[in-house]
Design a protein around this motif. Structure first.
Motif, PDB file in Angstrom:
ATOM      1  N   HIS A 338       0.813  -0.408   3.631  1.00  0.00           N
ATOM      2  CA  HIS A 338       1.557  -1.007   2.533  1.00  0.00           C
ATOM      3  C   HIS A 338       3.050  -0.949   2.850  1.00  0.00           C
ATOM      4  N   ASP A 341       4.879   2.218   2.140  1.00  0.00           N
ATOM      5  CA  ASP A 341       4.652   3.298   3.095  1.00  0.00           C
ATOM      6  C   ASP A 341       5.483   3.051   4.351  1.00  0.00           C
TER       7      ASP A 341
ATOM      8  N   ASN B  15      -6.775   8.097   1.680  1.00  0.00           N
ATOM      9  CA  ASN B  15      -6.390   6.695   1.791  1.00  0.00           C
ATOM     10  C   ASN B  15      -7.352   5.946   2.695  1.00  0.00           C
ATOM     11  N   CYS B  38       6.169  -3.175  -6.633  1.00  0.00           N
ATOM     12  CA  CYS B  38       5.617  -3.187  -5.278  1.00  0.00           C
ATOM     13  C   CYS B  38       4.355  -4.023  -5.174  1.00  0.00           C
ATOM     14  N   GLY B  39       3.864  -4.512  -6.304  1.00  0.00           N
ATOM     15  CA  GLY B  39       2.682  -5.352  -6.233  1.00  0.00           C
ATOM     16  C   GLY B  39       1.382  -4.557  -6.164  1.00  0.00           C
ATOM     17  N   ASP B  40       1.454  -3.246  -6.373  1.00  0.00           N
ATOM     18  CA  ASP B  40       0.221  -2.453  -6.415  1.00  0.00           C
ATOM     19  C   ASP B  40      -0.585  -2.835  -7.640  1.00  0.00           C
ATOM     20  N   GLY B  63      -3.100  -1.228  -2.798  1.00  0.00           N
ATOM     21  CA  GLY B  63      -1.830  -0.557  -3.026  1.00  0.00           C
ATOM     22  C   GLY B  63      -1.431   0.246  -1.818  1.00  0.00           C
ATOM     23  N   CYS B  64      -0.341   0.970  -1.947  1.00  0.00           N
ATOM     24  CA  CYS B  64       0.146   1.769  -0.823  1.00  0.00           C
ATOM     25  C   CYS B  64      -0.694   3.028  -0.688  1.00  0.00           C
ATOM     26  N   ALA B  65      -0.499   3.732   0.413  1.00  0.00           N
ATOM     27  CA  ALA B  65      -1.278   4.939   0.688  1.00  0.00           C
ATOM     28  C   ALA B  65      -1.067   5.978  -0.403  1.00  0.00           C
ATOM     29  N   VAL B  66       0.153   6.074  -0.902  1.00  0.00           N
ATOM     30  CA  VAL B  66       0.446   7.092  -1.916  1.00  0.00           C
ATOM     31  C   VAL B  66      -0.323   6.805  -3.206  1.00  0.00           C
TER      32      VAL B  66
END
Lengths: 404, 144
Positions: A338, A341, B15, B38-40, B63-66
């Motif tokens: 992402h 990240d 993740n 962020c578009g998550d 989404g992002c890893a977080v």
């Protein structure tokens, strides 16, 4: 530090940091910082209000900045330059003042799918309030706009067309001359958002066919909080004021007021004179470097970055295949990672990039990508920074636990 | 903890190989969570029994890893617990993210404690709390 283009930028003297977020805001050279500081140290007073020496000087400095901006973008008369806070405020001014008084139900407003939210939301508002339709000129995945799109999406009932000269996501330049020609054919007013073009190329509002042109000072190395609205004098004179209050009146009675002429009519309240002085210094700085040098350096850096990205597995960039048309902007994604990240990981190596949708959500949807990472360069960046950036990019996937 | 270690701790398991990613049929509750910047975009689905115990829960979306890892860790923690307990855990998590959690609160967070240092990455806080906020909303909007 061997890059002489960094000399005037104290914040860039620490080689540890790589600043690749210039499309969001640029850095300021000491000449701009000194000009702002000198204003406050030597002539600070409310321009236009007093009749004493300092105020006369601050008024002169403010008006000198206005003339400088007029010359910078090829305006005929300095009273066609209105100072605002930024491009966003300039577009809102046009939408509220010209838009709401000239657009009605049955009319059409056309924008492009590449617009920053600041050149979309004000038109959504005008469309909602007036009942006018809102039409989008679409682009290809490379950001190209066809002649047919321009013809078909600017129908004869169009009253206003608004388009960015350069996309803040793809870096591509839009065919503004063709768009404004069609807009004028149907009798529409043409608004050009120059937030991303004014820092990178010479602007001539007449050659563009712009009835309105806006840009932000902070993207051209001026302080934050000073922006520009150019409007053709005849249009500005016909428009009602946007904000009401001090310094924009001729005379005021209990229940009525006569407004000052353009440009004061649109500059209610105490103005950002120091910001305008900083903008004038920034324009001097840009002109001293020269747009030929600026674009030469940006083109070279874009080519190096794009050629590098092409060799990194799982990494792809968006927009034109021709690096020279990117205006310093390279937007990319790494498969399985992402952009947020990616940005956090690059931050550990002190590389500053932007991640997300860059205030262009409809464009991301149009391109079919949820979000992206963006590296945006300016003339003070250099090859060694691009190389360090590319090395860092290669490590991102392993940081995120991928074997390759 | 350094950014590198945060990634190491959270991404390895959660993740790349989340335990609770997917969809279930006939969920008791379902809700979308979005991070506009962020578009998550995630969807949470919960199966809760009559006594208020979370029998099963899954998340889907991108989404992002977080955000993904935080969501997976959250579901690990709350499955099998009552909604009251899960609300207590959420409260503790939110306090931890602000750097205000007590030792006791950190204890009930178990593995989620790995995300404590997100507090030092302000830009990523909203990624870490996306799943938690969505779960909070599910229970708030569906008071028994």
């Amino acid at each position: 530090m061997t890059n002489i283009f960094k000399n005037d930028f104290e914040i860039l003297h620490d080689d540890k940091y790589i600043y690749f977020d210039n499309a969001a805001t640029t850095q300021r050279p000491k000449q701009v910082i000194n000009a702002v500081s000198e204003f406050y140290r030597t002539i600070n007073s409310n321009p236009l209000r007093g009749l004493y020496k300092w105020s006369v000087k601050s008024t002169a400095a403010y008006e000198n900045a206005r003339s400088k901006v007029a010359e910078f973008i090829g305006a005929e008369d300095s009273s066609e330059i209105i100072f605002t806070r930024n491009s966003t405020e300039s577009i809102n001014l046009i939408a509220h003042s010209w838009g709401l008084s000239n657009i009605k139900e049955g009319d059409n407003i056309t924008v492009t799918i590449l617009e920053h939210h600041s050149n979309l939301l004000p038109w959504q508002m005008v469309s909602r309030v007036t009942g006018a339709s809102l039409t989008f000129i679409e682009c290809s995945s490379d950001g190209e706009i066809s002649d047919e799109e321009i013809l078909n999406k600017i129908p004869s009932n169009t009253k206003l067309v608004s388009a960015a000269e350069i996309s803040n996501v793809l870096g591509v330049r839009l065919p503004i001359e063709k768009i404004s020609k069609r807009a004028h054919e149907v009798g529409a007013v043409m608004v050009v958002d120059g937030a991303q073009s004014a820092p990178h190329k010479p602007v001539d509002v007449k050659a563009l066919g712009a009835d309105f042109f806006v840009f932000s000072g902070h993207k051209v190395m001026a302080p934050m909080g000073i922006g520009v609205l150019y409007g053709k004098l005849s249009l500005l004179e016909s428009m009602p004021p946007f904000l009401l209050g001090g310094e924009m009146i001729e005379s005021v009675s209990r229940y009525d007021a006569v407004f000052a002429p353009v440009p004061e009519k649109f500059e209610a309240g105490t103005v950002n004179a120091a910001g305008a002085v900083g903008l004038a210094a920034a324009i001097d700085y840009v002109e001293n470097i020269g747009f030929d040098i600026i674009s030469q350096r940006e083109e070279k850096l874009c080519r190096l970055m794009i050629e590098g990205i092409k060799t990194i597995p799982f990494t792809k960039y968006f927009g034109s295949r021709i690096p020279e048309t990117h205006s310093g902007i390279v937007t990319f994604n790494i498969e399985g990672c992402h952009p947020h990240d990616v940005s956090s990981i690059l931050d550990t190596e002190n590389i500053c990039i932007r991640a997300g949708q860059h205030c262009a959500q409809p464009l991301h949807e149009h391109l079919g990508i949820p979000a992206s990472a963006r590296a945006s360069m300016y003339f003070y960046n250099d090859e060694s920074e691009v190389e360090r950036f590319l090395e860092a990019l290669k490590k991102v996937r392993s940081w995120l636990g991928y074997g390759n | 903890m350094e950014t590198k270690d945060i990634y190491r701790e959270i991404i390895n398991e959660h993740n790349l190989h989340p335990s609770h990613h997917g969809e279930i049929s006939n969920p008791t509750y379902e809700m979308d969570g979005v991070n506009p910047s962020c578009g998550d975009k995630i969807k949470l689905q919960f199966k809760v029994d009559d006594s208020g115990i979370i029998e099963d829960a899954v998340f889907s979306g991108s989404g992002c890893a977080v955000s993904q890892a935080s969501c997976d860790i959250m579901l690990d923690l709350v499955i099998g617990k009552s909604r009251e307990e899960s609300e207590r855990i959420t409260e503790a998590f939110m306090r931890m993210i602000k750097g205000e959690a007590s030792d006791e609160e950190l204890e009930i967070l178990e593995e989620a404690e790995a995300l404590a240092d997100i507090a030092h990455m302000p830009a990523r806080v909203k990624c870490a709390v996306l799943g938690w906020r969505t779960m909070e909303k599910i229970f708030k909007e569906n008071r028994q």
